[in-house]
Scaffold this motif. Structure first.
Motif, mmCIF file in Angstrom:
data_model
loop_
_atom_site.group_PDB
_atom_site.id
_atom_site.type_symbol
_atom_site.label_atom_id
_atom_site.label_comp_id
_atom_site.label_asym_id
_atom_site.label_seq_id
_atom_site.Cartn_x
_atom_site.Cartn_y
_atom_site.Cartn_z
ATOM 1 N N ASN A 146 67.069 -2.544 98.343
ATOM 2 C CA ASN A 146 65.970 -3.171 97.609
ATOM 3 C C ASN A 146 64.833 -2.190 97.295
ATOM 4 O O ASN A 146 63.845 -2.566 96.666
ATOM 5 C CB ASN A 146 65.419 -4.355 98.401
ATOM 6 N N ASP A 147 64.976 -0.978 97.775
ATOM 7 C CA ASP A 147 63.942 0.037 97.553
ATOM 8 C C ASP A 147 64.417 1.002 96.475
ATOM 9 O O ASP A 147 65.450 1.654 96.633
ATOM 10 C CB ASP A 147 63.651 0.806 98.846
ATOM 11 N N PHE A 148 63.686 1.087 95.400
ATOM 12 C CA PHE A 148 64.046 1.989 94.304
ATOM 13 C C PHE A 148 62.760 2.416 93.594
ATOM 14 O O PHE A 148 61.674 1.881 93.829
ATOM 15 C CB PHE A 148 65.000 1.303 93.312
ATOM 16 N N ILE A 149 62.906 3.388 92.689
ATOM 17 C CA ILE A 149 61.763 3.871 91.904
ATOM 18 C C ILE A 149 62.226 4.110 90.483
ATOM 19 O O ILE A 149 63.300 4.669 90.245
ATOM 20 C CB ILE A 149 61.150 5.162 92.516
ATOM 21 N N LYS A 150 61.435 3.650 89.535
ATOM 22 C CA LYS A 150 61.765 3.794 88.120
ATOM 23 C C LYS A 150 61.018 4.992 87.537
ATOM 24 O O LYS A 150 59.788 5.072 87.613
ATOM 25 C CB LYS A 150 61.394 2.527 87.353
ATOM 26 N N LEU A 151 61.757 5.934 86.962
ATOM 27 C CA LEU A 151 61.165 7.112 86.335
ATOM 28 C C LEU A 151 61.077 6.882 84.829
ATOM 29 O O LEU A 151 62.098 6.857 84.135
ATOM 30 C CB LEU A 151 62.010 8.359 86.625
ATOM 31 N N ASP A 152 59.846 6.688 84.343
ATOM 32 C CA ASP A 152 59.657 6.420 82.913
ATOM 33 C C ASP A 152 58.841 7.502 82.214
ATOM 34 O O ASP A 152 58.496 7.366 81.045
ATOM 35 C CB ASP A 152 58.968 5.064 82.725
ATOM 36 N N LYS A 153 58.535 8.580 82.910
ATOM 37 C CA LYS A 153 57.785 9.696 82.315
ATOM 38 C C LYS A 153 58.480 11.012 82.653
ATOM 39 O O LYS A 153 58.480 11.470 83.794
ATOM 40 C CB LYS A 153 56.343 9.729 82.850
ATOM 41 N N PHE A 154 59.120 11.585 81.671
ATOM 42 C CA PHE A 154 59.692 12.927 81.749
ATOM 43 C C PHE A 154 60.590 13.167 82.964
ATOM 44 O O PHE A 154 60.388 14.122 83.715
ATOM 45 C CB PHE A 154 58.577 13.990 81.749
ATOM 46 N N PRO A 155 61.564 12.330 83.204
ATOM 47 C CA PRO A 155 62.489 12.620 84.309
ATOM 48 C C PRO A 155 63.261 13.902 84.025
ATOM 49 O O PRO A 155 63.595 14.203 82.875
ATOM 50 C CB PRO A 155 63.404 11.402 84.327
ATOM 51 N N SER A 156 63.538 14.639 85.074
ATOM 52 C CA SER A 156 64.234 15.913 84.883
ATOM 53 C C SER A 156 65.707 15.714 84.563
ATOM 54 O O SER A 156 66.336 16.564 83.925
ATOM 55 C CB SER A 156 64.096 16.786 86.129
ATOM 56 N N PHE A 202 59.630 11.875 92.151
ATOM 57 C CA PHE A 202 59.273 10.636 92.840
ATOM 58 C C PHE A 202 58.153 10.837 93.864
ATOM 59 O O PHE A 202 57.572 9.862 94.351
ATOM 60 C CB PHE A 202 60.515 10.023 93.515
ATOM 61 N N LEU A 203 57.820 12.101 94.173
ATOM 62 C CA LEU A 203 56.742 12.386 95.125
ATOM 63 C C LEU A 203 55.407 12.668 94.432
ATOM 64 O O LEU A 203 54.413 12.906 95.112
ATOM 65 C CB LEU A 203 57.116 13.591 96.000
ATOM 66 N N THR A 204 55.370 12.657 93.117
ATOM 67 C CA THR A 204 54.142 13.004 92.396
ATOM 68 C C THR A 204 53.165 11.827 92.346
ATOM 69 O O THR A 204 53.525 10.675 92.601
ATOM 70 C CB THR A 204 54.471 13.463 90.963
ATOM 71 N N ASN A 205 51.911 12.128 92.006
ATOM 72 C CA ASN A 205 50.847 11.121 92.006
ATOM 73 C C ASN A 205 51.173 9.937 91.098
ATOM 74 O O ASN A 205 50.933 8.780 91.450
ATOM 75 C CB ASN A 205 49.529 11.760 91.540
ATOM 76 N N TYR A 206 51.708 10.230 89.929
ATOM 77 C CA TYR A 206 51.961 9.187 88.931
ATOM 78 C C TYR A 206 52.876 8.096 89.491
ATOM 79 O O TYR A 206 52.642 6.899 89.268
ATOM 80 C CB TYR A 206 52.573 9.820 87.686
ATOM 81 N N TYR A 207 53.909 8.486 90.221
ATOM 82 C CA TYR A 207 54.881 7.512 90.704
ATOM 83 C C TYR A 207 54.497 6.917 92.057
ATOM 84 O O TYR A 207 54.748 5.736 92.318
ATOM 85 C CB TYR A 207 56.271 8.154 90.774
#
Length: 385
Positions: A146-156, A202-207
């Motif tokens: 149930n734990d996930f993260i959505k990358l919507d800005k410049f994923p590598s 996923f460790l950056t401020n934005y996320y």
């Protein structure tokens, strides 16, 4: 010189002040550069994670700016955890980390690129697995489903294109129009364990500031044992915001900038020192005596008074004879002619002709023509030459 130097100095100072004012008054813009700086509050900095890391690792976290090669070369450590987040390391530093893991430590490597030889040693190959503008990072363990993260800005879009046997998959990248791709793995190495995550965003401020995103980061680091953790950071100092920071941060540009400033100062100094005022052109004093004589001569010539001119020429000639040759000129006779012949060495015939013309000029009743004046003038000049 001093005035010119001051002008150049004032212009230089004004230009620098204008640049400084423009820098101070410019509007703050959001930088989307992936800097992964622990002090940077921009979207892709690690400021938030750096503040949360102490609690995440239960105050058992140490940060160091040293490269692993230097760090482990100066001390011996007990078994511990190693964290590397998007940091460029040399081959020797990577080998030091592998040596520590081989002895029983664990390493969490969260980077988008690892040197090829290190990939081969660990047992995987990385590459671009996704080109989508959005994707989701999920863990494979059911307790974290149930734990996930959505990358919507410049994923590598980085992941693992090949994994050797005995390498466990811990996380994947999920897309709408593509099959799931591996982005988080675990492998044993000697007595320790290596964890590799290919998407450090996923460790950056934005996320991390998005609701629920911090839980995913906690799940990733939960694989590490509860013991001392060493985090190899890029730089633990405040980043300069000076408008020349980019130039000064690059050695080639920095040297070029200082050479330019030095050359500019030398140009100003020497140009101001060597440049002198324009020297005014002073006209030489004119010989007014010559002009006077010419004026008088033109006057006589215009009036046509040849008789008077012959008389004055004769008078001038005889005066020169008295002063220079010391000959008595009271009687213009044969004796005078002979003395003048001896002292000047001129032919006696020339002297006799000159005496005849001078007598004619001195006789107020004699008839004088222009030719007589010209002839007498030529003879007298020849005698005195």
């Amino acid at each position: 010189m001093k005035k010119t130097f001051k002008i150049y100095a004032v212009i230089f100072i004004v230009v620098m002040l204008i640049l400084a004012l423009l820098e101070v008054n410019k509007k703050e813009t959001t930088s989307w550069r992936k800097n992964f700086d622990i002090n940077e509050k921009s979207p892709f900095g690690l400021f938030v994670f750096n503040n949360e890391a102490k609690d995440l690792f239960k105050n058992n976290l140490s940060k160091t700016e040293q490269a692993p090669y230097d760090y482990y070369g100066q001390r011996k450590k007990n078994l511990h955890n190693i964290i590397v987040i998007e940091k460029d390391l040399d081959k020797q530093s990577w080998m030091k980390i592998l040596d520590q893991v081989s002895d029983g430590s664990d390493a969490m490597i969260i980077v988008s690129h690892v040197p090829k030889n290190i990939e081969d040693t660990i047992g995987y190959h990385s590459s671009d697995i996704s080109f989508a503008e959005e994707n989701v990072l999920k863990l494979t363990d059911t307790k974290y489903q149930n734990d996930f993260i959505k990358l919507d800005k410049f994923p590598s879009g980085r992941g693992f294109s090949f994994i050797k046997p005995k390498v466990d998959v811990l996380g994947k990248t999920v897309e709408k129009n593509n099959s799931d791709q591996v982005n988080f793995i675990k492998t044993s190495f000697g007595k320790g364990t290596i964890y590799v995550h290919s998407e450090p965003l996923f460790l950056t401020n934005y996320y991390l500031l998005k609701p629920g995103s911090l839980k995913y980061a906690q799940d990733v680091f939960s694989y590490l044992q509860d013991r001392e953790t060493i985090w190899f950071v890029e730089n633990d100092t405040k980043v300069s915001r000076f408008f020349m920071r980019f130039v000064l941060s690059n050695p080639a540009l920095k040297y070029a900038w200082w050479i330019f400033l030095g050359g500019l100062m030398l140009f100003i100094f020497f140009n101001a020192k060597r440049k002198q005022r324009i020297v005014p052109v002073l006209e030489p004093l004119r010989n007014t005596s010559v002009d006077f004589v010419k004026s008088i001569g033109n006057l006589y010539l215009q009036e046509g008074n040849f008789h008077d001119m012959m008389a004055k020429k004769a008078q001038y000639f005889l005066n020169r004879i008295r002063m220079d040759l010391l000959i008595d000129t009271q009687h213009l006779d044969g004796e005078f002619a002979n003395k003048l012949h001896l002292k000047t060495g001129k032919p006696i015939e020339m002297i006799d002709e000159a005496i005849t013309l001078m007598r004619k000029g001195q006789d107020p009743y004699a008839s004088v023509m222009k030719e007589d004046l010209v002839r007498m003038n030529k003879l007298l000049d020849e005698i005195l030459r």
